[in-house]
Design a protein around this motif. Structure first.
Motif, PDB file in Angstrom:
ATOM      1  N   LEU A 346       0.820  -1.209   0.000  1.00 34.17           N
ATOM      2  CA  LEU A 346       0.000   0.000   0.000  1.00 34.17           C
ATOM      3  C   LEU A 346       0.859   1.266   0.000  1.00 34.17           C
ATOM      4  O   LEU A 346       0.588   2.239  -0.726  1.00 34.17           O
ATOM      5  N   ILE A 347       1.902   1.273   0.816  1.00 39.84           N
ATOM      6  CA  ILE A 347       2.775   2.453   0.899  1.00 39.84           C
ATOM      7  C   ILE A 347       3.496   2.683  -0.430  1.00 39.84           C
ATOM      8  O   ILE A 347       3.728   3.843  -0.840  1.00 39.84           O
ATOM      9  N   SER A 348       3.835   1.599  -1.147  1.00 39.53           N
ATOM     10  CA  SER A 348       4.507   1.757  -2.437  1.00 39.53           C
ATOM     11  C   SER A 348       3.629   2.458  -3.465  1.00 39.53           C
ATOM     12  O   SER A 348       4.139   3.064  -4.415  1.00 39.53           O
ATOM     13  N   GLN A 349       2.309   2.398  -3.286  1.00 38.97           N
ATOM     14  CA  GLN A 349       1.384   3.058  -4.194  1.00 38.97           C
ATOM     15  C   GLN A 349       0.880   4.382  -3.634  1.00 38.97           C
ATOM     16  O   GLN A 349      -0.072   4.960  -4.163  1.00 38.97           O
ATOM     17  N   GLY A 350       1.467   4.858  -2.544  1.00 37.53           N
ATOM     18  CA  GLY A 350       1.097   6.134  -1.976  1.00 37.53           C
ATOM     19  C   GLY A 350      -0.158   6.089  -1.138  1.00 37.53           C
ATOM     20  O   GLY A 350      -0.799   7.125  -0.933  1.00 37.53           O
ATOM     21  N   LEU A 351      -0.478   4.910  -0.593  1.00 40.93           N
ATOM     22  CA  LEU A 351      -1.665   4.744   0.232  1.00 40.93           C
ATOM     23  C   LEU A 351      -1.240   4.527   1.667  1.00 40.93           C
ATOM     24  O   LEU A 351      -0.168   3.960   1.941  1.00 40.93           O
ATOM     25  N   SER A 352      -2.085   4.940   2.596  1.00 40.48           N
ATOM     26  CA  SER A 352      -1.810   4.764   4.019  1.00 40.48           C
ATOM     27  C   SER A 352      -2.770   3.737   4.600  1.00 40.48           C
ATOM     28  O   SER A 352      -3.912   3.585   4.146  1.00 40.48           O
ATOM     29  N   THR A 359      -6.799  -7.529   6.984  1.00 41.15           N
ATOM     30  CA  THR A 359      -6.018  -8.165   5.923  1.00 41.15           C
ATOM     31  C   THR A 359      -6.686  -8.011   4.570  1.00 41.15           C
ATOM     32  O   THR A 359      -6.132  -7.415   3.636  1.00 41.15           O
ATOM     33  N   LEU A 360      -7.886  -8.597   4.408  1.00 43.83           N
ATOM     34  CA  LEU A 360      -8.567  -8.549   3.119  1.00 43.83           C
ATOM     35  C   LEU A 360      -9.054  -7.146   2.751  1.00 43.83           C
ATOM     36  O   LEU A 360      -8.974  -6.762   1.578  1.00 43.83           O
ATOM     37  N   PRO A 361      -9.599  -6.333   3.685  1.00 43.96           N
ATOM     38  CA  PRO A 361      -9.989  -4.974   3.289  1.00 43.96           C
ATOM     39  C   PRO A 361      -8.830  -4.149   2.726  1.00 43.96           C
ATOM     40  O   PRO A 361      -8.984  -3.403   1.741  1.00 43.96           O
ATOM     41  N   ASN A 362      -7.677  -4.261   3.358  1.00 42.85           N
ATOM     42  CA  ASN A 362      -6.495  -3.525   2.848  1.00 42.85           C
ATOM     43  C   ASN A 362      -6.102  -4.017   1.468  1.00 42.85           C
ATOM     44  O   ASN A 362      -5.761  -3.229   0.570  1.00 42.85           O
ATOM     45  N   LEU A 363      -6.152  -5.338   1.260  1.00 45.25           N
ATOM     46  CA  LEU A 363      -5.770  -5.898  -0.027  1.00 45.25           C
ATOM     47  C   LEU A 363      -6.759  -5.489  -1.118  1.00 45.25           C
ATOM     48  O   LEU A 363      -6.374  -5.173  -2.256  1.00 45.25           O
ATOM     49  N   ARG A 364      -8.074  -5.463  -0.789  1.00 45.64           N
ATOM     50  CA  ARG A 364      -9.083  -5.048  -1.761  1.00 45.64           C
ATOM     51  C   ARG A 364      -8.930  -3.562  -2.091  1.00 45.64           C
ATOM     52  O   ARG A 364      -9.085  -3.148  -3.257  1.00 45.64           O
ATOM     53  N   TRP A 365      -8.605  -2.743  -1.065  1.00 45.05           N
ATOM     54  CA  TRP A 365      -8.387  -1.313  -1.324  1.00 45.05           C
ATOM     55  C   TRP A 365      -7.240  -1.104  -2.308  1.00 45.05           C
ATOM     56  O   TRP A 365      -7.300  -0.283  -3.213  1.00 45.05           O
ATOM     57  N   LEU A 366      -6.191  -1.898  -2.170  1.00 44.45           N
ATOM     58  CA  LEU A 366      -5.055  -1.812  -3.075  1.00 44.45           C
ATOM     59  C   LEU A 366      -5.457  -2.179  -4.491  1.00 44.45           C
ATOM     60  O   LEU A 366      -5.113  -1.470  -5.462  1.00 44.45           O
TER      61      LEU A 366
END
Length: 379
Positions: A346-352, A359-366
């Protein structure tokens, strides 16, 4: 000069007066009378018996008369001398008694004076002859002197010329050496100049190729990124992450439920399978985004695990993503490392990340963010 007149005074003779004349005689000239004295012997004053007593007391030019009984002079001179008593003569002291000249000695002295005058005349003639000789031979002697001086000057100049010639020869050798060095440097400069020109041409060619390559690389990167987005979109279809129909806070991956890091009321095998899907999906996303994760993941379906390279004990660096037969603490730490890798993506794409345990919510957001960027790029 003390001049003494020597006359014998006797009481027997009748000579009581005498005229004394002193003349100066010079060669080739008339004699000149210097002194004429009318002497009255009756007025003479007695001085002393011996001349050695008072010879140093008389002024220059004093006339003394020597008689048998002693020495006489004029009264005024005798009054200044005061020689009434004669002191005793010291022994072993040589005394010189100077008496007046007699006629014969005076004539001899005059002859010697004339001889001296003749010698002086000869010397004057010799000097005049020498001067005439010098006047006659002066130019020749001057030329001889000038010739000697010029010869000496010529020798000095020849020595200086020799030294200058040696210096010039040494300077010429140095100049030749410098010329050789300059020629070698000039050749080297020409060689390096040619190399520089060749390198400039090569640089221009390489610059053109580099520009072309950069343009091609740009297009290639755009194609690769576009392809990566498509692959990620495909991964989103392969591993669909949806919200559970029964509980809104729980998400599923491939229709397999995965709670947010709380697995107490869930079946271990189901959770292990969902974690395996999640591990494989995170690996593929890291691969296509070219992001090296800190904690390597090995996807093996329901037996996946995470490796911690910073572990103190290398034999204990593997942490399982399944709970069956494993230590609960190690299992939970493995899930934590998986969530850290998702956070890094997420940080590599400029997301916090709001909550690392999701786990899954963060992955879906990405995945949703990557899809949106793809859609904007395609437009």
């Amino acid at each position: 000069m003390n001049t003494n007149a020597n006359h014998a005074l006797t009481s027997a003779c009748g000579l009581l007066q005498l005229i004394i004349r002193i003349w100066r005689v010079e060669p080739k000239s008339t004699p000149v009378a210097l002194l004429e004295w009318d002497v009255d012997f009756r007025a003479m004053r007695y001085l002393c018996k011996k001349m050695s007593v008072a010879q140093s007391l008389f002024p220059a030019g004093t006339l003394l008369f020597a008689a048998r009984d002693g020495y006489y002079t004029a009264p005024d001179i005798a009054a200044r001398v005061h020689c009434e008593e004669e002191p005793a003569i010291k022994p072993n002291v040589s005394t010189v008694q100077r008496k007046s000249y007699d006629f014969i000695k005076a004539v001899g002295l005059l002859e010697k004076h004339r001889e001296i005058c003749r010698v002086q005349d000869q010397i004057a003639k010799l000097v005049e002859t020498i001067q005439e000789k010098l006047a006659k031979d002066g130019p020749l002697m001057e030329k001889t002197r000038l010739k000697g001086e010029r010869q000496s000057r010529t020798i000095q100049l020849q020595a200086r010329l020799q030294a200058c010639s040696t210096h010039v020869e040494r300077a010429r050798h140095e100049l030749d050496a410098l010329s050789d060095r300059a020629s070698a440097k000039r050749t080297a400069i020409q060689t390096y100049g040619q190399r520089l020109r060749d390198n400039v041409l090569l640089y221009e060619q390489l610059s053109t190729e580099l520009t072309t390559t950069r343009a091609l690389l740009k297009y290639t990167n755009e194609d690769v990124q576009r392809l990566e987005r498509r692959r990620l979109s495909t991964m989103r279809l392969i591993y669909p992450i949806e919200q559970a129909s029964t509980i809104s806070s729980i998400f599923t991956i491939c229709d397999t439920r995965l709670p947010n890091s709380m697995f107490a009321d869930c079946k271990p095998e189901v959770v292990a399978t969902a974690l395996g899907y999640t591990c494989h999906l995170a690996n593929m996303i890291a691969y296509y985004l070219r992001v090296p994760v800190k904690f390597p993941m090995v996807a093996m379906c329901s037996r996946s695990y995470v490796i911690d390279p910073l572990a103190i004990d290398p034999s204990q660096s593997t942490y399982p993503l399944y709970a069956k037969g494993q230590d609960v603490a190690r299992y939970e730490y493995g899930v934590f490392l998986l969530n850290k890798n998702i956070e890094q993506l997420l940080i590599s794409q400029g997301l916090s990340v709001i909550d690392i345990r999701n786990t899954l919510p963060n992955l879906r957001w990405l995945l949703d963010t990557i899809k949106d960027r793809q859609c904007r790029a395609d437009r």
